[in-house]
Every structure is written in C-alpha cells, then in structure tokens.
Design a protein around this motif. Structure first.
Motif, mmCIF file in Angstrom:
data_model
loop_
_atom_site.group_PDB
_atom_site.id
_atom_site.type_symbol
_atom_site.label_atom_id
_atom_site.label_comp_id
_atom_site.label_asym_id
_atom_site.label_seq_id
_atom_site.Cartn_x
_atom_site.Cartn_y
_atom_site.Cartn_z
ATOM 1 N N THR A 60 30.918 59.126 108.457
ATOM 2 C CA THR A 60 30.606 60.117 107.418
ATOM 3 C C THR A 60 30.891 59.605 106.012
ATOM 4 O OG1 THR A 60 32.822 61.053 107.732
ATOM 5 C CG2 THR A 60 31.022 62.132 108.890
ATOM 6 N N LYS A 61 31.344 58.355 105.898
ATOM 7 C CA LYS A 61 31.704 57.817 104.583
ATOM 8 C C LYS A 61 30.525 57.089 103.934
ATOM 9 C CE LYS A 61 36.185 58.630 104.185
ATOM 10 N NZ LYS A 61 37.056 57.466 104.074
ATOM 11 N N LYS A 62 30.514 57.059 102.615
ATOM 12 C CA LYS A 62 29.527 56.302 101.856
ATOM 13 C C LYS A 62 30.252 55.497 100.781
ATOM 14 C CE LYS A 62 25.950 57.542 104.128
ATOM 15 N NZ LYS A 62 25.166 56.534 104.874
ATOM 16 N N SER A 63 29.857 54.247 100.643
ATOM 17 C CA SER A 63 30.579 53.317 99.775
ATOM 18 C C SER A 63 30.102 53.380 98.325
ATOM 19 C CB SER A 63 30.417 51.887 100.307
ATOM 20 O OG SER A 63 30.940 50.953 99.399
ATOM 21 N N LEU A 64 31.015 53.730 97.435
ATOM 22 C CA LEU A 64 30.704 53.740 96.004
ATOM 23 C C LEU A 64 30.493 52.311 95.495
ATOM 24 C CD1 LEU A 64 30.406 55.438 93.406
ATOM 25 C CD2 LEU A 64 32.853 55.137 93.047
ATOM 26 N N VAL A 65 31.247 51.362 96.063
ATOM 27 C CA VAL A 65 31.099 49.958 95.655
ATOM 28 C C VAL A 65 29.685 49.465 95.951
ATOM 29 C CG1 VAL A 65 31.860 47.587 96.069
ATOM 30 C CG2 VAL A 65 33.554 49.430 95.938
ATOM 31 N N HIS A 66 29.261 49.620 97.216
ATOM 32 C CA HIS A 66 27.918 49.175 97.596
ATOM 33 C C HIS A 66 26.842 49.979 96.865
ATOM 34 C CE1 HIS A 66 30.165 47.387 100.967
ATOM 35 N NE2 HIS A 66 29.163 46.543 101.048
ATOM 36 N N GLY A 67 27.083 51.265 96.703
ATOM 37 C CA GLY A 67 26.101 52.110 96.021
ATOM 38 C C GLY A 67 25.865 51.672 94.587
ATOM 39 N N THR A 68 26.943 51.376 93.877
ATOM 40 C CA THR A 68 26.823 50.938 92.491
ATOM 41 C C THR A 68 26.110 49.596 92.408
ATOM 42 O OG1 THR A 68 28.956 52.023 92.113
ATOM 43 C CG2 THR A 68 28.113 50.672 90.343
ATOM 44 N N VAL A 69 26.487 48.687 93.328
ATOM 45 C CA VAL A 69 25.873 47.345 93.343
ATOM 46 C C VAL A 69 24.392 47.424 93.714
ATOM 47 C CG1 VAL A 69 25.892 45.131 94.552
ATOM 48 C CG2 VAL A 69 28.042 46.158 93.838
ATOM 49 N N PHE A 70 24.077 48.177 94.764
ATOM 50 C CA PHE A 70 22.680 48.297 95.201
ATOM 51 C C PHE A 70 21.818 48.987 94.147
ATOM 52 C CE2 PHE A 70 23.623 48.231 100.069
ATOM 53 C CZ PHE A 70 24.096 46.932 99.936
ATOM 54 N N SER A 71 22.398 49.956 93.456
ATOM 55 C CA SER A 71 21.632 50.651 92.420
ATOM 56 C C SER A 71 21.296 49.708 91.273
ATOM 57 C CB SER A 71 22.411 51.862 91.890
ATOM 58 O OG SER A 71 23.563 51.450 91.171
ATOM 59 N N GLU A 72 22.206 48.752 91.021
ATOM 60 C CA GLU A 72 21.956 47.748 89.984
ATOM 61 C C GLU A 72 20.738 46.899 90.355
ATOM 62 O OE1 GLU A 72 23.007 45.555 86.411
ATOM 63 O OE2 GLU A 72 23.672 47.487 87.188
ATOM 64 N N ALA A 73 20.624 46.559 91.652
ATOM 65 C CA ALA A 73 19.490 45.749 92.118
ATOM 66 C C ALA A 73 18.202 46.578 92.198
ATOM 67 C CB ALA A 73 19.808 45.155 93.482
ATOM 68 N N LEU A 74 18.315 47.816 92.673
ATOM 69 C CA LEU A 74 17.129 48.651 92.887
ATOM 70 C C LEU A 74 16.627 49.322 91.610
ATOM 71 C CD1 LEU A 74 18.224 50.295 96.240
ATOM 72 C CD2 LEU A 74 16.157 48.948 95.961
ATOM 73 N N PHE A 75 17.561 49.787 90.783
ATOM 74 C CA PHE A 75 17.177 50.600 89.630
ATOM 75 C C PHE A 75 17.675 50.050 88.293
ATOM 76 C CE2 PHE A 75 18.215 53.353 93.311
ATOM 77 C CZ PHE A 75 16.929 53.746 93.641
ATOM 78 N N GLY A 76 18.260 48.857 88.320
ATOM 79 C CA GLY A 76 18.880 48.298 87.120
ATOM 80 C C GLY A 76 17.925 48.101 85.959
ATOM 81 N N GLN A 77 16.640 47.919 86.262
ATOM 82 C CA GLN A 77 15.663 47.700 85.200
ATOM 83 C C GLN A 77 15.029 48.999 84.714
ATOM 84 O OE1 GLN A 77 15.526 44.571 84.044
ATOM 85 N NE2 GLN A 77 17.063 44.185 85.633
ATOM 86 N N THR A 78 15.527 50.131 85.212
ATOM 87 C CA THR A 78 14.973 51.426 84.816
ATOM 88 C C THR A 78 16.061 52.277 84.170
ATOM 89 O OG1 THR A 78 15.526 52.609 86.864
ATOM 90 C CG2 THR A 78 13.501 51.292 86.871
ATOM 91 N N SER A 79 15.668 53.408 83.636
ATOM 92 C CA SER A 79 16.634 54.304 82.983
ATOM 93 C C SER A 79 17.203 55.348 83.944
ATOM 94 C CB SER A 79 15.958 55.016 81.810
ATOM 95 O OG SER A 79 14.854 55.774 82.270
ATOM 96 N N ILE A 80 16.748 55.341 85.217
ATOM 97 C CA ILE A 80 17.163 56.397 86.151
ATOM 98 C C ILE A 80 18.396 56.013 86.963
ATOM 99 C CG2 ILE A 80 14.803 57.277 86.368
ATOM 100 C CD1 ILE A 80 14.785 55.905 89.188
ATOM 101 N N MET A 81 19.000 54.860 86.675
ATOM 102 C CA MET A 81 20.122 54.389 87.488
ATOM 103 C C MET A 81 21.287 55.378 87.487
ATOM 104 S SD MET A 81 21.975 50.691 87.362
ATOM 105 C CE MET A 81 23.581 50.449 88.090
#
Length: 333
Positions: free
Chosen positions: A268-289
């Motif tokens: 039931t856990k979700k990782s803030l570390v991985h989430g922040t890192v993955f969002s940088e890769a997926l959405f880092g070039q956009t303003s919706i991060m």
C-alpha cells in the motif's frame, strides 16, 4: 502523534516556491536542473550500495508473498484508478486524474516500509526484499502505465528520450552501486542517516523547482480548493481499499500474521523518492510537473500517518500476546 518533519519540509518547499521563486526561475544563475540530475544519480548509486543482497537471497522462496506485494503495487493500484478514466476523459479533470494514476503506478517506498513492518512485528526480510525489488521494477513498469495515457493527451513527449534518461540517471548508477557494494557497502551502512538526509534534500530541491515552474505557468489556476479536498478524500479511500484487498488476499492464501502485515504494509506504500525522480524524467520538460506530484505528496503524508498508527497498534497487540503466552507457559510449568 508528532507530524513527520519531512512532510513539514515539503510544505515549506512549496511555500518557498510560491513566495521566493527566484532561485528556481527560468533565468536563475543557479543550475538547479544539473544539480537535481546529479543528485538523482547519486541517490540511486547509494541505493545500490545499500541494497541487501543477503535479504533478497533469503526471501526468494516466499514467492507468493512477493507476487501479492508487487501485483498490488503495479497492477491493483493503477487498475483501480484506470476504472474511472471514462468519467474524466476529455474533461477539465483529466490532468488531475493523470496525476492520480502517476501516484498509483509508482513503486513502494523502501525505508518506511521496512521500519513500519518492523514496528508491527511483521516479516522484515520479506519487507526489505519487496521494497528493494519494487524500485527496480518501477523503472520499467511506471513509465509503461503513463505512456499509455499520456499519448492520449495534447502534451508532446519523446519516450525514447525518457527511457534513455531513466537508464542514464537511475539504472546505470544503481548497477554501479551494486557492483561496488562489496567495497563501499560498509561505508553506505555506516552513513545511512547522512545519505538519507542527502536523499531528502535532493527531493526537496526537485519539489521546489517543480512548483516554481508550475506557479510561473499558472498551472494550479484551474485547481480549486474543492478539487484538492476531493483529491485528499480519493487518496485516503484508495489507500484503505488496497489495504483491505491485500489483507483479504493474504487470508485467502493462508499467509501467517507476519506475511499478512508485510503484504499490507509494502503493498500500500508509494515512494516519494521514486515519484519525484520519475516525474523529472516524464514531466521535467513541461510545466505540469508540480501538478503531477500533488496526489503523491498528499498520499505520502496520509500513508505515514495511517501506517504509523496501525503498526504501533499491531506491534503492541503482538507484544501483549507474547507476554500472555509467556505467563501462561510459566504457570503451566
């Protein structure tokens, strides 16, 4: 109960991004993007150094538990969110739904999962195994979930570049850390607290930078207080739904108490570390991060609070049971 200091630090980072955006603004002389990128690579290098290969080897036999945890993390969680996609498709809430899916598709967190399982007197080696392997699986699975639905939005993405970035920033440092674990593993274990502080500092930096960009582009202008309240309620509901489903599955598969706790806490856990890192890769070039991180930050606070209460209660009950059994045994003797 005291509030987790990291949750307070996250809140302060967002407040700083709103009132003092100069350091993270587009024209800032400080290269936050480069600092964040190097920080991410170091996080996963140290992650590789700290990865317990002994715990992984000793837990391989308990495959049913591992399947339940990973299926809960990467299949059950996202599917519950995906069910509601037809209701939000082509509406103003589609982007908020996408941020909820991003949170649901993330790996399990490592340190807090193990700590909480230990507190509740669950299966600690299995918790270490599942929390560790979850982060590695997530490098592949999380972007796959997201690409399926991002392609249906108006935002342009170069997915080959995303996987290349994940490979260079995460996978390569992780493998390097595993290879050097024999030589530097003791150093990583000795400096666990310092490395944890480093991880959190990089995460706070990325959150600050993300929200500066989102505030600049006025991304949150379409998000009302009502939307935030609904998101908060959905995050809590999602947590409890998955918690009870994993508990029910554990009973159906005749897991012992320790394994049921591990299935529920790690699944039931979700990782803030991985989430922040993955969002940088997926959405880092956009303003919706910043928007994409919103449900994850709410979930992070919720999971720590709820699991802390449950773990403390379960651990206390088990201690009382052990004391009662010990007294009964002494009386019989």
């Amino acid at each position: 109960m005291r509030i987790d200091p990291f949750v307070i630090a996250i809140t302060l980072s967002i407040v700083l991004a709103y009132f003092f955006p100069q350091l993270g603004a587009s024209g800032s002389p400080i290269p936050l993007n480069i600092i964040a990128s190097l920080g991410i690579s170091l996080i996963f290098f140290f992650y590789g150094l700290k990865l317990s290969t002994e715990a992984i080897k000793s837990s391989l036999k308990n495959w049913k538990l591992h399947v339940v945890v990973q299926a809960s993390t990467f299949v059950l969680f996202p599917l519950i969110v995906v069910v509601f996609y037809p209701l939000v498709k082509d509406t103003t809430h589609e982007m908020l739904w996408l941020s909820l899916l991003f949170m649901a598709a993330l790996p399990s967190t490592v340190s807090s999962s193990v700590v909480m399982v230990s507190l509740a007197k669950g299966n600690i080696p299995a918790a270490i195994f599942n929390a560790s392997i979850s982060g590695i699986i997530g490098i592949i699975i999380t972007p796959l979930w997201m690409t399926t639905f991002i392609q249906q939005t108006d935002i342009a993405y170069d997915f080959s570049a995303i996987y290349l970035q994940l490979g260079m920033e995460i996978l390569l440092p992780l493998i390097l850390g595993l290879l050097l674990r024999k030589y530097l593993g003791a150093f990583a274990q000795k400096n666990k607290r310092g490395l944890s502080l480093f991880d959190k500092s990089i995460i706070l930096l990325i959150i600050y930078k993300s929200f500066v960009h989102s505030f600049e582009e006025k991304v949150f202008s379409s998000v009302s207080i009502f939307d935030l309240l609904i998101m908060f309620v959905l995050v809590i509901a999602l947590f409890f739904l998955v918690f009870f489903i994993t508990g029910w599955i554990g009973k159906r598969l005749h897991f012992n108490r320790e394994d049921r706790i591990t299935a529920q806490f790690c699944g039931t856990k979700k990782s803030l570390v991985h989430g922040t890192v993955f969002s940088e890769a997926l959405f880092g070039q956009t303003s919706i991060m910043g928007l994409m991180l919103l449900p994850l930050m709410l979930f992070h606070a919720v999971q720590i609070l709820i699991i802390s209460v449950l773990a403390t209660k379960m651990g206390k009950e088990e201690t009382e049971r052990e004391i009662a059994e010990s007294r009964s045994s002494h009386q019989n003797n």
